[in-house]
Design a protein around this motif. Structure first.
Motif, PDB file in Angstrom:
ATOM      1  N   ASN A 186      56.173  54.760  64.120  1.00  0.00           N
ATOM      2  CA  ASN A 186      56.778  53.781  63.234  1.00  0.00           C
ATOM      3  C   ASN A 186      55.828  53.558  62.062  1.00  0.00           C
ATOM      4  OD1 ASN A 186      54.881  51.728  64.012  1.00  0.00           O
ATOM      5  ND2 ASN A 186      56.111  51.322  65.832  1.00  0.00           N
ATOM      6  N   ALA A 187      56.035  52.539  61.289  1.00  0.00           N
ATOM      7  CA  ALA A 187      55.234  52.316  60.083  1.00  0.00           C
ATOM      8  C   ALA A 187      53.796  51.907  60.387  1.00  0.00           C
ATOM      9  CB  ALA A 187      55.892  51.259  59.208  1.00  0.00           C
ATOM     10  N   ASP A 188      53.530  51.431  61.600  1.00  0.00           N
ATOM     11  CA  ASP A 188      52.211  50.912  61.919  1.00  0.00           C
ATOM     12  C   ASP A 188      51.396  51.758  62.883  1.00  0.00           C
ATOM     13  OD1 ASP A 188      52.592  48.575  60.345  1.00  0.00           O
ATOM     14  OD2 ASP A 188      53.883  47.795  61.932  1.00  0.00           O
ATOM     15  N   ILE A 189      52.075  52.455  63.787  1.00  0.00           N
ATOM     16  CA  ILE A 189      51.362  53.191  64.830  1.00  0.00           C
ATOM     17  C   ILE A 189      52.128  54.459  65.183  1.00  0.00           C
ATOM     18  CG2 ILE A 189      52.403  52.058  66.828  1.00  0.00           C
ATOM     19  CD1 ILE A 189      49.433  51.876  67.900  1.00  0.00           C
ATOM     20  N   SER A 190      51.391  55.451  65.649  1.00  0.00           N
ATOM     21  CA  SER A 190      52.012  56.707  66.033  1.00  0.00           C
ATOM     22  C   SER A 190      51.269  57.279  67.236  1.00  0.00           C
ATOM     23  CB  SER A 190      51.971  57.696  64.870  1.00  0.00           C
ATOM     24  OG  SER A 190      52.675  58.859  65.168  1.00  0.00           O
ATOM     25  N   LEU A 191      52.013  57.843  68.178  1.00  0.00           N
ATOM     26  CA  LEU A 191      51.439  58.506  69.341  1.00  0.00           C
ATOM     27  C   LEU A 191      51.877  59.960  69.292  1.00  0.00           C
ATOM     28  CD1 LEU A 191      49.870  58.420  72.010  1.00  0.00           C
ATOM     29  CD2 LEU A 191      52.015  57.823  73.146  1.00  0.00           C
ATOM     30  N   VAL A 192      50.894  60.858  69.215  1.00  0.00           N
ATOM     31  CA  VAL A 192      51.169  62.284  69.095  1.00  0.00           C
ATOM     32  C   VAL A 192      50.541  62.997  70.284  1.00  0.00           C
ATOM     33  CG1 VAL A 192      50.846  64.343  67.665  1.00  0.00           C
ATOM     34  CG2 VAL A 192      51.163  62.117  66.587  1.00  0.00           C
ATOM     35  N   LYS A 193      51.334  63.845  70.933  1.00  0.00           N
ATOM     36  CA  LYS A 193      50.844  64.654  72.048  1.00  0.00           C
ATOM     37  C   LYS A 193      50.453  66.018  71.495  1.00  0.00           C
ATOM     38  CE  LYS A 193      52.234  66.574  76.489  1.00  0.00           C
ATOM     39  NZ  LYS A 193      53.378  66.829  77.373  1.00  0.00           N
ATOM     40  N   VAL A 194      49.191  66.398  71.720  1.00  0.00           N
ATOM     41  CA  VAL A 194      48.682  67.690  71.276  1.00  0.00           C
ATOM     42  C   VAL A 194      48.343  68.502  72.511  1.00  0.00           C
ATOM     43  CG1 VAL A 194      46.906  68.897  69.949  1.00  0.00           C
ATOM     44  CG2 VAL A 194      47.737  66.671  69.169  1.00  0.00           C
ATOM     45  N   ASP A 195      49.159  69.524  72.793  1.00  0.00           N
ATOM     46  CA  ASP A 195      48.916  70.403  73.939  1.00  0.00           C
ATOM     47  C   ASP A 195      48.119  71.610  73.486  1.00  0.00           C
ATOM     48  OD1 ASP A 195      50.218  68.959  75.951  1.00  0.00           O
ATOM     49  OD2 ASP A 195      52.166  69.818  75.430  1.00  0.00           O
ATOM     50  N   MET A 196      47.014  71.854  74.175  1.00  0.00           N
ATOM     51  CA  MET A 196      46.193  73.033  73.935  1.00  0.00           C
ATOM     52  C   MET A 196      46.328  73.914  75.173  1.00  0.00           C
ATOM     53  SD  MET A 196      42.867  71.051  72.355  1.00  0.00           S
ATOM     54  CE  MET A 196      41.976  72.530  71.888  1.00  0.00           C
ATOM     55  N   LYS A 197      47.098  74.997  75.049  1.00  0.00           N
ATOM     56  CA  LYS A 197      47.390  75.854  76.203  1.00  0.00           C
ATOM     57  C   LYS A 197      46.398  77.017  76.261  1.00  0.00           C
ATOM     58  CE  LYS A 197      51.018  78.273  78.605  1.00  0.00           C
ATOM     59  NZ  LYS A 197      52.413  78.674  78.613  1.00  0.00           N
ATOM     60  N   PHE A 198      45.574  76.984  77.296  1.00  0.00           N
ATOM     61  CA  PHE A 198      44.606  78.039  77.561  1.00  0.00           C
ATOM     62  C   PHE A 198      45.161  78.924  78.680  1.00  0.00           C
ATOM     63  CE2 PHE A 198      42.268  74.446  75.912  1.00  0.00           C
ATOM     64  CZ  PHE A 198      41.323  75.010  75.063  1.00  0.00           C
ATOM     65  N   ASP A 199      44.484  80.022  78.981  1.00  0.00           N
ATOM     66  CA  ASP A 199      44.864  80.830  80.138  1.00  0.00           C
ATOM     67  C   ASP A 199      44.542  80.047  81.401  1.00  0.00           C
ATOM     68  OD1 ASP A 199      45.724  82.956  78.610  1.00  0.00           O
ATOM     69  OD2 ASP A 199      43.796  84.012  78.675  1.00  0.00           O
ATOM     70  N   GLY A 200      45.551  79.680  82.153  1.00  0.00           N
ATOM     71  CA  GLY A 200      45.336  79.014  83.427  1.00  0.00           C
ATOM     72  C   GLY A 200      45.421  77.498  83.418  1.00  0.00           C
ATOM     73  N   PHE A 201      45.371  76.856  82.274  1.00  0.00           N
ATOM     74  CA  PHE A 201      45.497  75.396  82.248  1.00  0.00           C
ATOM     75  C   PHE A 201      45.917  74.921  80.863  1.00  0.00           C
ATOM     76  CE2 PHE A 201      41.202  75.935  80.699  1.00  0.00           C
ATOM     77  CZ  PHE A 201      40.996  74.882  79.825  1.00  0.00           C
ATOM     78  N   VAL A 202      46.354  73.659  80.826  1.00  0.00           N
ATOM     79  CA  VAL A 202      46.756  73.021  79.573  1.00  0.00           C
ATOM     80  C   VAL A 202      45.979  71.717  79.435  1.00  0.00           C
ATOM     81  CG1 VAL A 202      48.657  71.961  78.281  1.00  0.00           C
ATOM     82  CG2 VAL A 202      49.077  73.997  79.670  1.00  0.00           C
ATOM     83  N   ARG A 203      45.418  71.513  78.259  1.00  0.00           N
ATOM     84  CA  ARG A 203      44.780  70.241  77.953  1.00  0.00           C
ATOM     85  C   ARG A 203      45.739  69.472  77.054  1.00  0.00           C
ATOM     86  NH1 ARG A 203      38.982  68.997  74.954  1.00  0.00           N
ATOM     87  NH2 ARG A 203      39.351  66.766  74.742  1.00  0.00           N
ATOM     88  N   SER A 204      46.249  68.356  77.559  1.00  0.00           N
ATOM     89  CA  SER A 204      47.152  67.497  76.787  1.00  0.00           C
ATOM     90  C   SER A 204      46.354  66.323  76.239  1.00  0.00           C
ATOM     91  CB  SER A 204      48.302  66.988  77.650  1.00  0.00           C
ATOM     92  OG  SER A 204      49.116  68.060  78.055  1.00  0.00           O
ATOM     93  N   ASN A 205      46.343  66.190  74.924  1.00  0.00           N
ATOM     94  CA  ASN A 205      45.656  65.094  74.249  1.00  0.00           C
ATOM     95  C   ASN A 205      46.705  64.137  73.700  1.00  0.00           C
ATOM     96  OD1 ASN A 205      42.828  66.291  74.190  1.00  0.00           O
ATOM     97  ND2 ASN A 205      43.990  67.891  73.159  1.00  0.00           N
ATOM     98  N   TYR A 206      46.642  62.896  74.124  1.00  0.00           N
ATOM     99  CA  TYR A 206      47.532  61.866  73.605  1.00  0.00           C
ATOM    100  C   TYR A 206      46.752  61.105  72.536  1.00  0.00           C
ATOM    101  CZ  TYR A 206      50.489  63.087  77.496  1.00  0.00           C
ATOM    102  OH  TYR A 206      51.282  63.787  78.365  1.00  0.00           O
ATOM    103  N   VAL A 207      47.099  61.350  71.280  1.00  0.00           N
ATOM    104  CA  VAL A 207      46.341  60.829  70.141  1.00  0.00           C
ATOM    105  C   VAL A 207      47.093  59.639  69.549  1.00  0.00           C
ATOM    106  CG1 VAL A 207      45.325  61.396  67.907  1.00  0.00           C
ATOM    107  CG2 VAL A 207      45.517  63.174  69.675  1.00  0.00           C
ATOM    108  N   THR A 208      46.435  58.487  69.519  1.00  0.00           N
ATOM    109  CA  THR A 208      47.011  57.284  68.927  1.00  0.00           C
ATOM    110  C   THR A 208      46.447  57.121  67.519  1.00  0.00           C
ATOM    111  OG1 THR A 208      47.093  56.246  71.109  1.00  0.00           O
ATOM    112  CG2 THR A 208      47.335  54.798  69.204  1.00  0.00           C
ATOM    113  N   LEU A 209      47.360  56.983  66.561  1.00  0.00           N
ATOM    114  CA  LEU A 209      46.985  56.772  65.163  1.00  0.00           C
ATOM    115  C   LEU A 209      47.507  55.417  64.716  1.00  0.00           C
ATOM    116  CD1 LEU A 209      48.332  60.030  65.158  1.00  0.00           C
ATOM    117  CD2 LEU A 209      46.696  59.948  63.323  1.00  0.00           C
TER     118      LEU A 209
END
Length: 141
Positions: A101-124
Motif C-alpha cells: 500500500n502507500a505506507d508499507i510493502s512486504l515482498v517475498k524474494v525466493d533464492m532457489k539454489f540446488d537442493g534448497f530455497v532461501r525465502s526472504n520476506y522483506v518489509t519496506l
C-alpha cells in the motif's frame, strides 16, 4: 556576436538544468523497486552500491535455521556482505509482492539454489526519506 553569446548562455543553462533535474533527490530515487533491486543485488551478486541508502537505520535481519531464530543488526549484515563483496550466488531469483500500500510493502524474494530455497520476506516502509527496508526474515526450505 551578441546573438552567439545569448545562444551559448541558453545552451549552458539548458544543460545545467537538465543535469540537475536528472539527478533528482535521494527520496525520489528511493522507490520500492529501487530498494528491492538493491537488496537483491547485494544478496545475490555481492554488489553493495546503494545498500546503506535503502536500509533503515534500525533494520533487523532474522533467519530461521531449524528451530532457532538468529538475529542480526544492520551493521552486522553490512559487515558480512562486505566480507563477501562481489561473490555471485548460483541461484535463480523470484520476487512476489505479498502486500503493498502507500505506507508499507512486504515482498517475498525466493533464492532457489540446488537442493534448497532461501525465502526472504522483506518489509519496506515509506519513510520521509523514501522507501527503506526495515526488516528481513529469511527461511530455508
Amino acid at each position: 556576436m551578441k546573438t552567439l553569446k545569448s545562444i551559448m548562455l541558453g545552451l549552458v543553462l539548458l544543460v545545467v538544468c537538465g543535469a540537475a533535474k536528472a539527478t533528482g533527490t535521494d527520496a525520489e530515487k528511493l522507490t520500492k523497486n529501487y530498494a528491492i533491486n538493491t537488496y537483491i543485488d547485494a544478496m545475490s551478486r555481492g554488489r553493495l552500491s546503494g545498500l546503506t541508502d535503502v536500509l533503515a537505520p534500525d533494520a533487523a535481519f532474522s533467519m530461521l535455521r531449524g528451530t532457532k531464530v538468529q538475529s542480526y543488526s544492520k551493521a552486522e549484515m553490512i559487515n558480512y556482505l562486505k566480507e563477501n563483496r562481489n561473490v555471485e550466488q548460483t541461484c535463480t531469483i523470484n520476487t512476489t509482492i505479498v502486500e503493498s500500500n502507500a505506507d508499507i510493502s512486504l515482498v517475498k524474494v525466493d533464492m532457489k539454489f540446488d537442493g534448497f530455497v532461501r525465502s526472504n520476506y522483506v518489509t519496506l516502509a515509506n519513510t520521509g526519506d523514501g522507501w527503506k527496508i526495515t526488516n528481513v526474515y529469511s527461511v530455508f526450505k
